[in-house]
Design an enzyme around this catalytic site. Structure first.
Site, PDB file in Angstrom:
ATOM      1  N   GLU A   1      81.071 -25.290 -35.195  1.00 29.83           N
ATOM      2  CA  GLU A   1      80.219 -25.503 -34.009  1.00 29.83           C
ATOM      3  C   GLU A   1      78.849 -26.020 -34.419  1.00 29.83           C
ATOM      4  OE1 GLU A   1      81.563 -25.702 -31.251  1.00 29.83           O
ATOM      5  OE2 GLU A   1      83.449 -24.761 -31.859  1.00 29.83           O
TER       6      GLU A   1
ATOM      7  N   HIS B   1      78.945 -29.713 -34.686  1.00 31.15           N
ATOM      8  CA  HIS B   1      78.755 -30.332 -33.364  1.00 31.15           C
ATOM      9  C   HIS B   1      77.271 -30.309 -32.993  1.00 31.15           C
ATOM     10  CE1 HIS B   1      82.867 -30.970 -32.140  1.00 31.15           C
ATOM     11  NE2 HIS B   1      83.193 -29.693 -32.149  1.00 31.15           N
TER      12      HIS B   1
END
Ligand SMILES: [Zn+2]
Length: 689
Positions: free
Chosen positions: A475, A478
């Site tokens: 994550e 991202h």
């Protein structure tokens, strides 16, 4: 009209966000602020769009594309806040608003993309695009607008457009309903146990189960919820086969309760509407439509990769199953390995084979040290620095850091919200409250990472599994894609790339977690502060391909069924359960493994359309990430500055400036090959049947 809640300046959602870093005043935001804020923002945006479409002046790049890019700012702001809260900290009132506004937002988007005079201007510009000296970025924006409008049906006749509009609205409602049904099933279930039922469970699992029981009103007991971290820990360690089966069955039946939250009819309707929409737009199936604007281009290309991997993965999983079954026999067990046994015996085998068990590793993976590790990696690769920012957020568990570059310039704000709670949707994701752009000033991003790690008891350190640690890095990859974004036009910013390319920055980032450079520094024992012993570290890294047959089968079955269900030319009378059973039989799914996400709770596909006919993307991106990390390995330095600079220039900061294949070639000098992926998963030597 006298209600102060409804006046824009008094509505904290709609009013200018004046808190530090341009955040909203979270403490003042109430669910009832959103409906009026949405109404006002949509009305404003409609007026902007109508003005652009009705402009008497002949179309120019600036009065059409530029104007569209400058429009809808309030709506973007309201939506980003609403959906961030709706995912991370929802409640009944917010859910009710979501059910109300999702069809309104779909109708709003229809009014934009099915606006014929507006499309006429875009199409005119697009035909003449070579004639007005656009910059490469402007040419890309114009091309993206044209493609998006055509794919939305802007070029169709009126009756077809009306039908599309109705389909889109209905799909929006169904997507909301699907997600809320899954959340309701997750919220309403917990396996509440007594101390005596916890055989085999390590202290960390007991501690978070104690905390979960407390939160759910069963003080002194132990609650296991349907969150992945909670279920997987139980399945891995509980020696109570009966309870493993019970929790596993509840987990895989989410969305299939037979009651009001059952999603099977919802899925059937979504699939039928998507197929109909694809036909209206001139495609044989939804998968053809979807893939046409992806890096893969065709369902056949995506399927080709999946099938190549599938046969090897199934062969490897078969060998893994035999080893686990042998272990059952050795223990004197007189039963065939079942899906709720796999993780338990895999954990035992891992311990036996590598002298490694999860409880031995876990104290070395403290959440806070891993956050530091993710930050340090970004420092070494991209020169970023992270400073805690003590600012009020929407929930006390969420934390913020200010991000600066090597020259001390403000890059953006990063918010990490790591612990599971009842108000949070399951899974892990990145989202934003503001995206980077330069069209309306030097706009800096506000990026969030939402995870569902088990929350420790008060005063205890938060410990992660190695998988959780990987999720954190994923994550955060991202997040960097959003934070490092360096484009002018909002349409192209950060993660707005095809979904089979968007997992490259996230999956690539996981590789750095597994380097000795990072693990030696940040994997430190929670109590002693000692680094992980070298021998343990070596054993941990040696297990990387362990159980990868299982993991690959669990994933690839989902990706294949996703393509299958979205390749139905006609899905009248679709029985979702039957379809799933037949599809799995056709690919010879091993009986001991269940899809990572079964269709009735497959949120990637049906809770919104993000990964519909696109779940293959994770593996497509894995071909890219495995090959991309080889670029670093080939230099002998996993932080090689020249490679890191190309990575930043062409991938992390480049948003959607280029076609993905071109962007990858600019970084790597060539297109990727599948070899690195097969090696990474230990499938290179497995027989392809
Ligand atoms: Zn991802």
């Amino acid at each position: 009209m006298t209600d102060p809640q409804l006046s824009p300046s008094a509505n904290p959602v709609l009013a200018e966000w004046r808190a530090r870093f341009g955040l909203p005043a979270f403490a003042e935001v109430k669910p009832e602020h959103f409906r009026p804020a949405f109404d006002a923002a949509m009305a404003e945006n409609r007026a902007e769009i109508d003005a652009i479409a009705a402009d008497k002046a002949p179309p120019t790049f600036d009065n059409t594309i530029g104007a569209l890019e400058r429009s809808g700012q309030d709506l973007t702001r309201v939506s980003s806040l609403f959906f961030a809260l709706g995912g991370a900290d929802t409640n009944d009132a917010l859910e009710a608003v979501e059910r109300e506004v999702s069809p309104l937002l779909a109708r709003h988007s229809n009014a934009l993309y099915l606006n014929r005079p507006l499309f006429a201007r875009i199409a005119d510009l697009w035909r003449r695009r070579a004639s007005f000296g656009l910059s490469p970025e402007q040419a890309r924006v114009l091309d993206r607008y044209h493609t998006r409008f055509v794919r939305a049906g802007a070029a169709l006749e009126k009756p077809a457009q009306d039908r599309l509009a109705a389909i889109n609205e209905r799909l929006a409602s169904l997507g909301t309903q699907f997600g809320q049904n899954v959340l309701a099933d997750e919220k309403s279930y917990s396996l509440v146990l007594e101390e005596g039922d916890l055989a085999g469970l390590p202290e960390f699992a007991r501690a978070s189960a104690r905390a979960a029981a407390q939160e759910r009103g069963h003080p002194g007991k132990y609650a296991f919820t349907l969150g992945r971290s909670s279920v997987e820990a139980f399945l891995q360690f509980s020696s109570r086969r009966d309870l493993r089966e019970k929790l596993f069955q509840a987990w895989i039946k989410r969305g299939e309760s037979g009651a009001a939250t059952d999603n099977r009819a919802v899925v059937a309707e979504i699939v039928a509407l998507r197929a109909e929409r694809a036909k209206l737009l001139g495609f044989a199936t939804f998968a053809d439509y979807r893939l046409d604007d992806q890096m893969a281009k065709t369902p056949a290309a995506a399927r080709g990769l999946l099938e190549n991997v599938w046969t090897r993965a199934r062969a490897k999983a078969g060998a893994e199953r035999d080893a686990l079954q042998a272990m059952v026999a050795e223990e004197g067990g007189n039963f065939a390995l079942a899906p709720w046994d796999w993780r338990y015996y895999a954990e035992k085998l891992r311990k036996a084979r590598y002298d490694l068990d999860e409880t031995e590793i876990k104290p070395y993976f403290q959440l806070d040290r891993l956050i530091e590790a993710a930050f340090d990696t970004a420092g070494r690769l991209f020169g970023l620095a992270f400073t805690p920012a003590d600012i009020p957020l929407y929930h006390p568990d969420a934390r913020a850091w200010e991000v600066k570059d090597a020259s001390g310039r403000h890059v953006g704000l990063f918010i990490g919200d790591y612990f599971a709670r009842a108000s949070k949707h399951s899974g892990a994701w990145m989202t934003s409250l503001r995206d980077q752009e330069k069209l309306m000033g030097d706009i800096r991003p506000v990026i969030l990472n939402i995870c569902n790690f088990s929350k420790p008891a008060a005063g205890e350190p938060a410990l992660l599994s190695f998988d959780d640690a990987r999720t954190l890095f994923h994550e955060f990859g991202h997040a960097l894609h959003g934070l490092l974004s360096d484009v002018t036009y909002p349409l192209l910013a950060g993660t707005s790339v095809p979904s089979d390319f968007v997992e490259l920055p996230s999956q690539l980032y996981e590789h750095w977690l597994e380097t000795p450079e990072i693990l030696e520094t940040y994997a430190r024992h929670a109590r002693t502060g000692q680094p992980m012993p070298k021998a343990l570290l070596d054993r941990l890294l040696a297990t990387r391909t362990f159980n990868q047959g299982f993991a690959t089968v669990e994933f690839t079955a989902c990706a294949l069924l996703d393509l299958d269900i979205h390749s139905l030319p006609d899905s009248k009378g679709l029985d979702v359960g039957e379809f799933e059973r037949e599809g799995l039989a056709r690919i010879h799914m091993p009986a001991e493994i269940v899809m990572r996400h079964r269709l009735p709770h497959f949120q990637h596909l049906f809770s919104g359309g993000g990964y519909a006919a696109g779940y293959y993307s994770y593996m497509w991106s894995e071909v890219l990430d495995a090959d991309a990390f080889e670029a670093f390995r080939e230099t002998g330095d996993v932080f090689d500055p020249a490679t890191a600079k190309r990575l930043r220039d062409f991938i992390y900061s480049a948003g959607n400036l280029r076609d993905p294949a071109e962007a990858y070639k600019a970084f790597r000098g060539r297109l990727p090959t599948v070899d690195a992926l097969l090696k990474k998963r230990g499938l290179a030597d497995a027989d392809a049947e």
